[in-house]
Design a protein around this motif. Structure first.
Motif, PDB file in Angstrom:
ATOM      1  N   LYS A 125      -1.790  12.215   1.090  1.00  0.00           N
ATOM      2  CA  LYS A 125      -3.180  11.416   1.576  1.00  0.00           C
ATOM      3  C   LYS A 125      -2.757   9.938   1.574  1.00  0.00           C
ATOM      4  O   LYS A 125      -1.987   9.407   0.594  1.00  0.00           O
ATOM      5  CB  LYS A 125      -4.327  11.184   0.693  1.00  0.00           C
ATOM      6  CG  LYS A 125      -5.546  10.710   1.146  1.00  0.00           C
ATOM      7  CD  LYS A 125      -6.931  10.906   0.299  1.00  0.00           C
ATOM      8  CE  LYS A 125      -8.239   9.934   0.787  1.00  0.00           C
ATOM      9  NZ  LYS A 125      -9.058   9.793  -0.140  1.00  0.00           N
ATOM     10  N   LEU A 126      -2.984   9.549   3.008  1.00  0.00           N
ATOM     11  CA  LEU A 126      -2.557   7.910   2.949  1.00  0.00           C
ATOM     12  C   LEU A 126      -3.596   6.869   2.557  1.00  0.00           C
ATOM     13  O   LEU A 126      -4.807   7.177   2.547  1.00  0.00           O
ATOM     14  CB  LEU A 126      -2.369   7.723   4.534  1.00  0.00           C
ATOM     15  CG  LEU A 126      -1.402   8.639   5.264  1.00  0.00           C
ATOM     16  CD1 LEU A 126      -1.251   8.419   6.884  1.00  0.00           C
ATOM     17  CD2 LEU A 126      -0.080   8.392   4.752  1.00  0.00           C
TER      18      LEU A 126
ATOM     19  N   LEU B  99       5.820   7.347   6.150  1.00  0.00           N
ATOM     20  CA  LEU B  99       4.551   7.833   6.818  1.00  0.00           C
ATOM     21  C   LEU B  99       4.859   9.359   7.193  1.00  0.00           C
ATOM     22  O   LEU B  99       3.993  10.356   6.811  1.00  0.00           O
ATOM     23  CB  LEU B  99       3.851   7.304   7.716  1.00  0.00           C
ATOM     24  CG  LEU B  99       3.293   5.960   7.555  1.00  0.00           C
ATOM     25  CD1 LEU B  99       3.148   5.272   8.779  1.00  0.00           C
ATOM     26  CD2 LEU B  99       2.132   6.078   6.564  1.00  0.00           C
ATOM     27  N   GLU B 100       6.210   9.660   7.654  1.00  0.00           N
ATOM     28  CA  GLU B 100       6.597  10.984   8.012  1.00  0.00           C
ATOM     29  C   GLU B 100       6.651  11.928   6.801  1.00  0.00           C
ATOM     30  O   GLU B 100       6.393  13.075   6.706  1.00  0.00           O
ATOM     31  CB  GLU B 100       7.866  10.815   8.695  1.00  0.00           C
ATOM     32  CG  GLU B 100       8.269  12.092   9.253  1.00  0.00           C
ATOM     33  CD  GLU B 100       9.846  12.156   9.907  1.00  0.00           C
ATOM     34  OE1 GLU B 100      10.658  12.809   9.666  1.00  0.00           O
ATOM     35  OE2 GLU B 100       9.964  11.163  10.633  1.00  0.00           O
ATOM     36  N   THR B 101       7.433  11.376   5.628  1.00  0.00           N
ATOM     37  CA  THR B 101       7.662  12.063   4.518  1.00  0.00           C
ATOM     38  C   THR B 101       6.341  12.299   3.735  1.00  0.00           C
ATOM     39  O   THR B 101       5.878  13.446   3.307  1.00  0.00           O
ATOM     40  CB  THR B 101       8.349  11.265   3.567  1.00  0.00           C
ATOM     41  OG1 THR B 101       9.538  11.081   4.067  1.00  0.00           O
ATOM     42  CG2 THR B 101       8.518  12.111   2.200  1.00  0.00           C
TER      43      THR B 101
ATOM     44  N   ILE C 270      11.076   0.816  10.526  1.00  0.00           N
ATOM     45  CA  ILE C 270      11.722   1.881  10.151  1.00  0.00           C
ATOM     46  C   ILE C 270      11.486   2.755   9.098  1.00  0.00           C
ATOM     47  O   ILE C 270      11.168   4.027   8.978  1.00  0.00           O
ATOM     48  CB  ILE C 270      13.442   1.812  10.294  1.00  0.00           C
ATOM     49  CG1 ILE C 270      13.775   1.208  11.943  1.00  0.00           C
ATOM     50  CG2 ILE C 270      14.239   3.007   9.940  1.00  0.00           C
ATOM     51  CD1 ILE C 270      15.193   0.738  11.878  1.00  0.00           C
ATOM     52  N   VAL C 271      11.501   2.041   7.802  1.00  0.00           N
ATOM     53  CA  VAL C 271      11.055   2.533   6.682  1.00  0.00           C
ATOM     54  C   VAL C 271       9.552   2.987   6.577  1.00  0.00           C
ATOM     55  O   VAL C 271       9.422   4.032   5.908  1.00  0.00           O
ATOM     56  CB  VAL C 271      11.211   1.299   5.524  1.00  0.00           C
ATOM     57  CG1 VAL C 271      11.045   2.046   4.041  1.00  0.00           C
ATOM     58  CG2 VAL C 271      13.010   0.992   5.460  1.00  0.00           C
TER      59      VAL C 271
ATOM     60  N   ALA D 159       0.858  -1.364  -0.204  1.00  0.00           N
ATOM     61  CA  ALA D 159      -0.018  -0.005  -0.088  1.00  0.00           C
ATOM     62  C   ALA D 159       0.780   1.282  -0.026  1.00  0.00           C
ATOM     63  O   ALA D 159       0.378   2.297  -0.494  1.00  0.00           O
ATOM     64  CB  ALA D 159      -0.984   0.063   1.341  1.00  0.00           C
ATOM     65  N   LEU D 160       1.939   1.075   0.450  1.00  0.00           N
ATOM     66  CA  LEU D 160       2.860   2.415   0.590  1.00  0.00           C
ATOM     67  C   LEU D 160       4.218   2.089  -0.534  1.00  0.00           C
ATOM     68  O   LEU D 160       5.048   1.365  -0.340  1.00  0.00           O
ATOM     69  CB  LEU D 160       3.797   2.551   1.921  1.00  0.00           C
ATOM     70  CG  LEU D 160       2.694   2.367   3.120  1.00  0.00           C
ATOM     71  CD1 LEU D 160       3.386   2.401   4.424  1.00  0.00           C
ATOM     72  CD2 LEU D 160       1.594   3.390   2.876  1.00  0.00           C
TER      73      LEU D 160
END
Length: 73
Positions: free
Chosen positions: A56-57, A47-49, A41-42, A21-22
């Protein structure tokens, strides 16, 4: 959010894990534990970026529905 994770064994040893999904969110490690630690970590950086750039997530519910549809086929 806890997006579904896909883990692949590598032919040369170790594992690759990704969160489909990412886009581009993947990690590699020698053990499952190491691979999943790296993936978390990735994921956090991804998500931070996304948040920094007001992206939009992906919907967790939509991703789960995709997996259910694929597994039913």
């Amino acid at each position: 959010m806890n997006y579904p994770i896909v883990i692949y064994p590598c032919a040369e040893g170790g594992f690759v894990a990704e969160i489909p999904a990412l886009c581009g969110c993947l990690a590699q490690g020698e053990t499952l534990e190491e691979t999943l630690e790296e993936l978390m970590i990735v994921k956090d950086l991804w998500l931070e970026t996304a948040q920094t750039h007001n992206q939009k997530l992906p919907s967790l519910e939509a991703e789960i529905a995709k997996i259910k549809m694929l597994s039913a086929a």
